[in-house]
Scaffold this motif. Structure first.
Motif, PDB file in Angstrom:
ATOM      1  N   SER A 115      15.738  -4.803 -14.809  1.00 50.86           N
ATOM      2  CA  SER A 115      16.785  -4.978 -13.799  1.00 50.86           C
ATOM      3  C   SER A 115      16.191  -5.449 -12.482  1.00 50.86           C
ATOM      4  CB  SER A 115      17.539  -3.660 -13.583  1.00 50.86           C
ATOM      5  OG  SER A 115      18.264  -3.304 -14.740  1.00 50.86           O
ATOM      6  N   LEU A 116      15.084  -4.862 -12.098  1.00 46.96           N
ATOM      7  CA  LEU A 116      14.417  -5.257 -10.846  1.00 46.96           C
ATOM      8  C   LEU A 116      13.819  -6.653 -10.955  1.00 46.96           C
ATOM      9  CD1 LEU A 116      12.782  -1.818 -10.138  1.00 46.96           C
ATOM     10  CD2 LEU A 116      14.364  -2.979  -8.575  1.00 46.96           C
ATOM     11  N   ALA A 117      13.359  -7.018 -12.138  1.00 44.29           N
ATOM     12  CA  ALA A 117      12.697  -8.318 -12.340  1.00 44.29           C
ATOM     13  C   ALA A 117      13.657  -9.500 -12.175  1.00 44.29           C
ATOM     14  CB  ALA A 117      12.037  -8.372 -13.713  1.00 44.29           C
ATOM     15  N   ARG A 118      14.930  -9.251 -12.118  1.00 42.40           N
ATOM     16  CA  ARG A 118      15.879 -10.325 -11.815  1.00 42.40           C
ATOM     17  C   ARG A 118      15.656 -10.872 -10.412  1.00 42.40           C
ATOM     18  NH1 ARG A 118      21.444  -7.633 -14.073  1.00 42.40           N
ATOM     19  NH2 ARG A 118      20.877  -7.864 -16.254  1.00 42.40           N
ATOM     20  N   HIS A 119      15.070 -10.025  -9.559  1.00 44.60           N
ATOM     21  CA  HIS A 119      14.931 -10.378  -8.142  1.00 44.60           C
ATOM     22  C   HIS A 119      13.506 -10.313  -7.613  1.00 44.60           C
ATOM     23  CE1 HIS A 119      19.292 -10.199  -7.911  1.00 44.60           C
ATOM     24  NE2 HIS A 119      19.226  -9.055  -8.550  1.00 44.60           N
ATOM     25  N   PHE A 120      12.638  -9.624  -8.330  1.00 45.09           N
ATOM     26  CA  PHE A 120      11.295  -9.379  -7.819  1.00 45.09           C
ATOM     27  C   PHE A 120      10.256  -9.710  -8.889  1.00 45.09           C
ATOM     28  CE2 PHE A 120      14.286  -6.260  -6.013  1.00 45.09           C
ATOM     29  CZ  PHE A 120      14.194  -6.574  -4.673  1.00 45.09           C
ATOM     30  N   ASP A 121       9.053 -10.083  -8.434  1.00 41.68           N
ATOM     31  CA  ASP A 121       7.969 -10.344  -9.376  1.00 41.68           C
ATOM     32  C   ASP A 121       7.593  -9.034 -10.076  1.00 41.68           C
ATOM     33  OD1 ASP A 121       5.267  -9.197  -8.107  1.00 41.68           O
ATOM     34  OD2 ASP A 121       6.525  -9.978  -6.474  1.00 41.68           O
ATOM     35  N   PRO A 122       6.863  -9.107 -11.203  1.00 42.28           N
ATOM     36  CA  PRO A 122       6.582  -7.895 -11.995  1.00 42.28           C
ATOM     37  C   PRO A 122       5.884  -6.765 -11.233  1.00 42.28           C
ATOM     38  CG  PRO A 122       6.091  -9.851 -13.287  1.00 42.28           C
ATOM     39  CD  PRO A 122       6.398 -10.322 -11.884  1.00 42.28           C
ATOM     40  N   LEU A 123       4.909  -7.077 -10.408  1.00 38.82           N
ATOM     41  CA  LEU A 123       4.220  -6.021  -9.671  1.00 38.82           C
ATOM     42  C   LEU A 123       5.146  -5.364  -8.649  1.00 38.82           C
ATOM     43  CD1 LEU A 123       1.655  -4.417  -9.196  1.00 38.82           C
ATOM     44  CD2 LEU A 123       0.919  -6.199  -7.585  1.00 38.82           C
ATOM     45  N   THR A 124       5.928  -6.167  -7.957  1.00 36.62           N
ATOM     46  CA  THR A 124       6.883  -5.618  -6.987  1.00 36.62           C
ATOM     47  C   THR A 124       7.939  -4.792  -7.709  1.00 36.62           C
ATOM     48  OG1 THR A 124       6.491  -7.472  -5.506  1.00 36.62           O
ATOM     49  CG2 THR A 124       8.488  -6.192  -5.127  1.00 36.62           C
ATOM     50  N   ALA A 125       8.406  -5.269  -8.863  1.00 34.98           N
ATOM     51  CA  ALA A 125       9.388  -4.509  -9.648  1.00 34.98           C
ATOM     52  C   ALA A 125       8.822  -3.150 -10.040  1.00 34.98           C
ATOM     53  CB  ALA A 125       9.802  -5.303 -10.884  1.00 34.98           C
ATOM     54  N   ARG A 126       7.575  -3.117 -10.452  1.00 32.28           N
ATOM     55  CA  ARG A 126       6.919  -1.853 -10.824  1.00 32.28           C
ATOM     56  C   ARG A 126       6.803  -0.928  -9.614  1.00 32.28           C
ATOM     57  NH1 ARG A 126       3.236   0.546 -14.539  1.00 32.28           N
ATOM     58  NH2 ARG A 126       3.105  -1.117 -16.026  1.00 32.28           N
ATOM     59  N   ALA A 127       6.412  -1.488  -8.477  1.00 32.12           N
ATOM     60  CA  ALA A 127       6.276  -0.680  -7.257  1.00 32.12           C
ATOM     61  C   ALA A 127       7.635  -0.141  -6.816  1.00 32.12           C
ATOM     62  CB  ALA A 127       5.641  -1.510  -6.151  1.00 32.12           C
ATOM     63  N   LEU A 128       8.658  -0.978  -6.860  1.00 35.99           N
ATOM     64  CA  LEU A 128       9.991  -0.529  -6.456  1.00 35.99           C
ATOM     65  C   LEU A 128      10.532   0.518  -7.421  1.00 35.99           C
ATOM     66  CD1 LEU A 128      11.532  -3.906  -5.264  1.00 35.99           C
ATOM     67  CD2 LEU A 128      10.932  -1.935  -3.827  1.00 35.99           C
ATOM     68  N   ASP A 129      10.247   0.374  -8.697  1.00 31.95           N
ATOM     69  CA  ASP A 129      10.676   1.371  -9.676  1.00 31.95           C
ATOM     70  C   ASP A 129      10.046   2.730  -9.362  1.00 31.95           C
ATOM     71  OD1 ASP A 129      11.988   2.304 -12.041  1.00 31.95           O
ATOM     72  OD2 ASP A 129      10.114   2.066 -13.138  1.00 31.95           O
ATOM     73  N   ALA A 130       8.762   2.723  -9.051  1.00 31.51           N
ATOM     74  CA  ALA A 130       8.081   3.972  -8.680  1.00 31.51           C
ATOM     75  C   ALA A 130       8.645   4.524  -7.371  1.00 31.51           C
ATOM     76  CB  ALA A 130       6.581   3.735  -8.567  1.00 31.51           C
ATOM     77  N   LEU A 131       8.957   3.634  -6.458  1.00 26.90           N
ATOM     78  CA  LEU A 131       9.537   4.045  -5.180  1.00 26.90           C
ATOM     79  C   LEU A 131      10.905   4.697  -5.402  1.00 26.90           C
ATOM     80  CD1 LEU A 131       8.760   3.731  -2.137  1.00 26.90           C
ATOM     81  CD2 LEU A 131      10.207   1.698  -2.129  1.00 26.90           C
ATOM     82  N   VAL A 132      11.714   4.102  -6.259  1.00 21.60           N
ATOM     83  CA  VAL A 132      13.033   4.668  -6.576  1.00 21.60           C
ATOM     84  C   VAL A 132      12.870   6.094  -7.100  1.00 21.60           C
ATOM     85  CG1 VAL A 132      14.957   4.538  -8.224  1.00 21.60           C
ATOM     86  CG2 VAL A 132      14.236   2.481  -6.987  1.00 21.60           C
ATOM     87  N   GLU A 133      12.003   6.259  -8.066  1.00 23.44           N
ATOM     88  CA  GLU A 133      11.855   7.589  -8.654  1.00 23.44           C
ATOM     89  C   GLU A 133      11.232   8.575  -7.667  1.00 23.44           C
ATOM     90  OE1 GLU A 133      10.556   7.870 -12.646  1.00 23.44           O
ATOM     91  OE2 GLU A 133      11.517   5.974 -13.185  1.00 23.44           O
ATOM     92  N   GLY A 134      10.224   8.129  -6.959  1.00 23.25           N
ATOM     93  CA  GLY A 134       9.567   9.019  -6.005  1.00 23.25           C
ATOM     94  C   GLY A 134      10.491   9.477  -4.897  1.00 23.25           C
ATOM     95  N   PHE A 135      11.192   8.532  -4.279  1.00 23.24           N
ATOM     96  CA  PHE A 135      12.123   8.910  -3.214  1.00 23.24           C
ATOM     97  C   PHE A 135      13.256   9.776  -3.756  1.00 23.24           C
ATOM     98  CE2 PHE A 135      10.807   5.640   0.033  1.00 23.24           C
ATOM     99  CZ  PHE A 135      10.618   6.565   1.062  1.00 23.24           C
ATOM    100  N   SER A 136      13.758   9.456  -4.944  1.00 22.53           N
ATOM    101  CA  SER A 136      14.848  10.251  -5.520  1.00 22.53           C
ATOM    102  C   SER A 136      14.412  11.699  -5.700  1.00 22.53           C
ATOM    103  CB  SER A 136      15.290   9.655  -6.855  1.00 22.53           C
ATOM    104  OG  SER A 136      15.806   8.360  -6.663  1.00 22.53           O
ATOM    105  N   ILE A 137      13.221  11.885  -6.225  1.00 22.19           N
ATOM    106  CA  ILE A 137      12.702  13.240  -6.427  1.00 22.19           C
ATOM    107  C   ILE A 137      12.463  13.932  -5.094  1.00 22.19           C
ATOM    108  CG2 ILE A 137      10.700  14.567  -7.236  1.00 22.19           C
ATOM    109  CD1 ILE A 137      10.512  12.441  -9.527  1.00 22.19           C
ATOM    110  N   HIS A 138      11.741  13.271  -4.204  1.00 27.76           N
ATOM    111  CA  HIS A 138      11.413  13.885  -2.919  1.00 27.76           C
ATOM    112  C   HIS A 138      12.671  14.196  -2.114  1.00 27.76           C
ATOM    113  CE1 HIS A 138       6.893  13.235  -2.491  1.00 27.76           C
ATOM    114  NE2 HIS A 138       7.201  12.945  -3.736  1.00 27.76           N
TER     115      HIS A 138
END
Length: 186
Positions: free
Chosen positions: A137-160
């Motif tokens: 879903s993220l890769a529709r808009h972002f390169d693979p590394l950015t998509a991976r970083a944003l995915d981790a950011l989503v989960e990390g912020f959601s948890i925190h």
């Protein structure tokens, strides 16, 4: 009546069992789930569980898969609707700060899935599939590394943010998402 085809008495029983399993997991934790608790919560005979699911592992895998698909669907819809890089960043902020999880219960269930998957390798595939769906879903808009970083950011912020006495506010989350997304390849 030999040879007649008769449908199930309760065509939604399997789904009720899965919903009940998630309710029981949310209330007691995955480690304390029993057939009896799930059957009681679903309002079905105990034997129904073994009719639909070979064992508890199969039932939990199906229930957690249902959770992952539900959250992934909302996550993906927000990103699919984005038409510009700015809208994509806004969608990521909404995923973090909004109600993409649907309920606090779903976020709690995701914690349970993470913990349970660390002890039950067969459930890691559910986690991997969920991460792949998020990254697609993220890769529709972002390169693979950015998509991976944003995915981790989503989960990390959601948890925190779910446990922090002072969660990071939307404007700060937006600034961080923008900083990560700004590094995307041209």
């Amino acid at each position: 009546m030999t040879g007649t085809s008769r449908g199930p008495n309760d065509p939604h029983r399997r789904e009720r069992i899965l919903d009940a399993a998630l309710d029981v997991i949310a209330e007691h934790g995955a480690i304390k789930v029993t057939y009896r608790k799930i059957a009681e919560a679903a309002g079905v005979p105990l034997g129904s569980l073994t009719y639909y699911f070979d064992d508890m592992q199969h039932l939990l895998t199906a229930a957690f898969t249902r959770l992952a698909e539900s959250v992934s669907s909302r996550y993906g819809a927000l990103l699919e609707a984005a038409r510009t890089p700015e809208e994509a960043e806004t969608a990521v902020v909404e995923i973090i700060c909004g109600k993409v999880w649907g309920t606090d219960r779903n976020l709690l269930l995701s914690y349970e899935l993470y913990a349970f998957a660390t002890r039950h390798p067969e459930l890691r595939e559910v986690m991997r599939a969920w991460m792949q769906a998020s990254r697609r879903s993220l890769a529709r808009h972002f390169d693979p590394l950015t998509a991976r970083a944003l995915d981790a950011l989503v989960e990390g912020f959601s948890i925190h943010n779910s446990v922090d006495a002072q969660p990071t506010d939307r404007s700060d989350v937006a600034a961080i998402v923008h900083a990560v997304a700004a590094r995307r390849a041209p």
